[in-house]
Scaffold this active site. Structure first.
Site, PDB file in Angstrom:
ATOM      1  N   LYS A 272       0.830  -1.512   0.302  1.00 35.18           N
ATOM      2  CA  LYS A 272      -0.142  -0.073  -0.056  1.00 35.18           C
ATOM      3  C   LYS A 272       0.599   1.171  -0.143  1.00 35.18           C
ATOM      4  O   LYS A 272       1.878   1.249  -0.071  1.00 35.18           O
ATOM      5  CB  LYS A 272      -1.215   0.122   1.568  1.00 35.18           C
ATOM      6  CG  LYS A 272      -1.989  -0.835   1.555  1.00 35.18           C
ATOM      7  CD  LYS A 272      -2.716  -0.910   2.648  1.00 35.18           C
ATOM      8  CE  LYS A 272      -3.967  -1.295   2.382  1.00 35.18           C
ATOM      9  NZ  LYS A 272      -4.959  -1.592   1.562  1.00 35.18           N
ATOM     10  N   ARG A 347     -10.386 -11.302   2.862  1.00 38.37           N
ATOM     11  CA  ARG A 347     -11.154 -12.582   2.223  1.00 38.37           C
ATOM     12  C   ARG A 347     -10.692 -13.931   2.670  1.00 38.37           C
ATOM     13  O   ARG A 347     -11.650 -14.789   2.403  1.00 38.37           O
ATOM     14  CB  ARG A 347     -11.611 -12.718   0.804  1.00 38.37           C
ATOM     15  CG  ARG A 347     -10.633 -11.757   0.075  1.00 38.37           C
ATOM     16  CD  ARG A 347     -11.155 -11.625  -0.920  1.00 38.37           C
ATOM     17  NE  ARG A 347     -11.330  -9.923  -1.350  1.00 38.37           N
ATOM     18  CZ  ARG A 347     -10.969  -9.072  -1.906  1.00 38.37           C
ATOM     19  NH1 ARG A 347     -11.991  -9.966  -3.195  1.00 38.37           N
ATOM     20  NH2 ARG A 347     -11.030  -7.705  -1.577  1.00 38.37           N
TER      21      ARG A 347
HETATM   22  N1  BES Z   1      -7.575  -3.684   4.773  1.00 41.05           N
HETATM   23  C1  BES Z   1      -8.108  -3.607   3.121  1.00 41.05           C
HETATM   24  C2  BES Z   1      -9.637  -2.467   3.390  1.00 41.05           C
HETATM   25  C3  BES Z   1      -9.636  -1.099   3.934  1.00 41.05           C
HETATM   26  C4  BES Z   1      -9.068  -0.084   2.682  1.00 41.05           C
HETATM   27  C5  BES Z   1     -10.033  -0.501   5.133  1.00 41.05           C
HETATM   28  C6  BES Z   1      -9.143   1.180   3.723  1.00 41.05           C
HETATM   29  C7  BES Z   1     -10.461   0.141   5.445  1.00 41.05           C
HETATM   30  C8  BES Z   1     -10.016   1.547   5.105  1.00 41.05           C
HETATM   31  C9  BES Z   1      -8.379  -4.445   2.329  1.00 41.05           C
HETATM   32  O1  BES Z   1      -7.450  -5.840   3.213  1.00 41.05           O
HETATM   33  C10 BES Z   1      -7.982  -4.069   0.933  1.00 41.05           C
HETATM   34  O2  BES Z   1      -6.235  -3.973   1.371  1.00 41.05           O
HETATM   35  N2  BES Z   1      -8.517  -4.478   0.582  1.00 41.05           N
HETATM   36  C11 BES Z   1      -7.691  -3.761  -1.388  1.00 41.05           C
HETATM   37  C12 BES Z   1      -8.944  -4.934  -1.966  1.00 41.05           C
HETATM   38  C13 BES Z   1      -8.431  -4.940  -3.612  1.00 41.05           C
HETATM   39  C14 BES Z   1      -7.238  -4.937  -3.596  1.00 41.05           C
HETATM   40  C15 BES Z   1      -9.482  -5.964  -3.869  1.00 41.05           C
HETATM   41  C16 BES Z   1      -8.971  -2.214  -1.770  1.00 41.05           C
HETATM   42  O3  BES Z   1      -9.968  -2.801  -0.895  1.00 41.05           O
HETATM   43  O4  BES Z   1      -8.130  -1.130  -2.154  1.00 41.05           O
HETATM   44 MN    MN Z   2      -5.332  -4.863   2.409  1.00 42.11          MN
END
Ligand code: BES
Ligand code: MN
Ligand code: ZN
Length: 502
Positions: A272, A347
């Site tokens: 990230k 997930r």
């Molecule tokens: N923990 C994140 C989701 C999240 C984002 C929670 C912002 C709180 C605030 C999750 O693990 C994630 O990174 N999801 C990705 C999924 C994508 C790679 C399909 C996302 O939402 O970008």
């Molecule tokens: Mn994530």
């Protein structure tokens, strides 16, 4: 905070600050009654008072034991519900800190048609949650916050109801603060193992059972999703099982509540960005934290329901052995997943917990809470969680019930469509499915992924938005909010009522 009730005359209440909830359009009679009790200075304060939710006017009447009396705006009488009371009183908790008031007393709202029980509960929730501060890492003394809150039940009040509502409010607010504390804790202080120890301590204190598995047992159970996410970490994963088994339970088949426990989400090798993204990711265990708070609430309120909590926990890091995009992993269910993005990790561990729940407990209902997708924040912002369920008749009723619980608690949920077509976003050339479905309807494709692993009546709550805030909102502080604790406690208490023979 010490929370209590009294029925002594308001003018004699020995508090540093006395709160008087008042609507935007108080009747002449109401102002006259206040003048009779507290004198003309309060009437002058009322002239400056606008009364919208969250406005507070402090007066210094001479004829009261309390040195300060504050008019606290709770909006219009027409819209006076529990949430307006919580939000109004939360503003007064800030005023209490500004005036260094340690002991705060509060009258019940005299307008609108809230019953005394509900009003007292809302006052306590608003005050305790609004006064919350996370000071674990502060080295200064800080402003002294209020330490005691007294709800006043007047001569016409339903005294028993006020007492009951006050107690409920305190227990629910405290359970919510537990979840906030867990989220706000620094990542280095909450490895999966440290977290499991905190859960065990909570269980011992509140009287529910906690069992925690380490890496060996997780391997023996073949939880390939949780293990894959953990591969890049220095710290082993844990899987905690919480059990609330009251004697008078109305159900045999348990309700299972699953919480996403990603202690810190770097994204793994699909790393990230820091600002506005990774810098918030200590909150990625907000689902697990809410489940811990929920169990405290179930035990404190002695809810007659068999409930199991499952908390798969690890951090997600790009260490030397980290799983990579392209890896095919074998899940607890026996199925396979092609990992296309290591940042879609939640997930994977939830899928293992959901298939474990389905195959082990034959549950009456499974609910999961997860900070699952940024996409859900794009869709709904921070004012509501996304709620999803398989598209069946029975699910429609469940969705309605949880939305009602959301309205009552102010922890709102909004349904997202689980159309069959969205499952196709997860097609993989070489495995049963992939873990990412592209940018369209991302919260839904995450829901469809989870659905693949559940074999029971089910609700999925994507709490990515409301679990963690950049700035305070009403009685929710910046940082962890504890979202989900009061929502699910309310939902499950009503679930009990629906299953109790009349
Ligand atoms: N923990 C994140 C989701 C999240 C984002 C929670 C912002 C709180 C605030 C999750 O693990 C994630 O990174 N999801 C990705 C999924 C994508 C790679 C399909 C996302 O939402 O970008
Ligand atoms: Mn994530
Ligand atoms: Zn995550």
């Amino acid at each position: 905070m010490i929370v209590s009730t009294t029925s002594n005359a308001p003018a004699t209440l020995d508090a540093d600050l006395l709160l008087v909830p008042l609507t935007q359009d108080p009747s002449e009679g109401r102002i006259e009654a206040l003048a009779g009790r507290f004198g003309q200075s309060l009437v002058r304060a009322a002239e400056d008072y606008e009364g919208e939710e969250g406005s507070v006017r402090v007066a210094y009447p001479e004829a009261t034991a309390a040195p300060r009396v504050a008019l606290v705006g709770v909006g219009t009488a027409h819209d006076l519900d529990a949430e307006a009371v919580r939000r109004g009183i939360a503003a007064a908790s800030t005023a209490a800190r500004d005036h260094a008031a340690e002991t705060v007393a509060c009258l019940l709202p005299q307008e609108g048609d809230l019953d005394d029980d509900t009003a007292a509960q809302a006052l306590v929730e608003g005050f305790v949650l609004g006064a919350y501060q996370y000071r674990r890492y502060k080295t200064d003394e800080g402003a002294v916050g209020p330490s005691s809150f007294i709800v006043h039940a007047g001569p016409e009040a339903d005294e028993e109801g006020v007492r009951a509502g006050t107690e409920r409010g305190r227990r629910l607010a405290e359970a919510t603060c537990t979840a906030r504390d867990l989220v706000n804790r620094s990542p280095h202080d909450k490895t999966a193992q440290a977290f499991a120890e905190m859960v065990a301590a909570s269980g011992a204190h509140y009287g529910y059972e906690v069992e925690t598995w380490g890496a060996d047992r997780i391997q023996a159970e073949e939880m390939g999703g949780l293990l894959a996410v953990n591969k890049g970490s220095f710290d082993p994963p844990t899987f905690s099982i919480l059990r609330w088994h009251p004697e008078e339970a109305v159900n045999d088949a348990p309700v299972v509540v699953v919480g996403k426990g990603v202690m810190f989400d770097t994204g793994g090798l699909s790393l990230k960005d820091t600002k506005g993204s990774m810098d918030k990711m200590k909150s990625d265990m907000g689902g697990a934290a809410a489940v811990v708070g929920l169990f405290e609430a179930l035990a404190a309120l002695d809810v007659p329901l068999n409930v199991i909590g499952l908390l798969p926990a690890t951090d997600n890091r790009p260490g030397r052995k980290a799983y990579v995009p392209g890896d095919v992993i074998e899940m607890h269910s026996g199925g396979t997943v092609e990992v296309m993005n290591t940042d879609a990790e939640g997930r994977l561990l939830l899928a293992d917990a959901l298939s474990y729940a389905s195959s082990t407990y034959d549950p009456a209902l499974v609910v999961d809470l997860a900070t699952l997708t940024g996409s859900c924040i794009v869709a709904l912002g921070s004012k509501a969680a996304g709620v999803m369920a398989s598209e069946t008749e029975a699910a429609a009723e469940r969705l309605y019930a949880i939305q009602r619980a959301g309205e009552r608690t102010g922890e709102r949920v909004h349904p997202l469509p689980m159309y069959e077509e969205y499952k196709e976003h997860l097609d993989s050339d070489i495995a049963d499915l992939t873990n990412v479905g592209g940018s369209a309807a991302g919260a839904v494709t995450a829901g469809k992924f989870l659905e693949h692993f559940v074999d029971a009546p089910w609700l999925h709550l994507d709490i990515a938005g409301p679990a963690f805030l950049d700035k305070p909102d009403g009685y929710a502080p910046a940082g962890g909010t504890g979202f989900g604790v009061r929502l699910l406690a309310d939902y499950l208490e009503n679930y009990v009522v629906a299953r109790t023979p009349a």
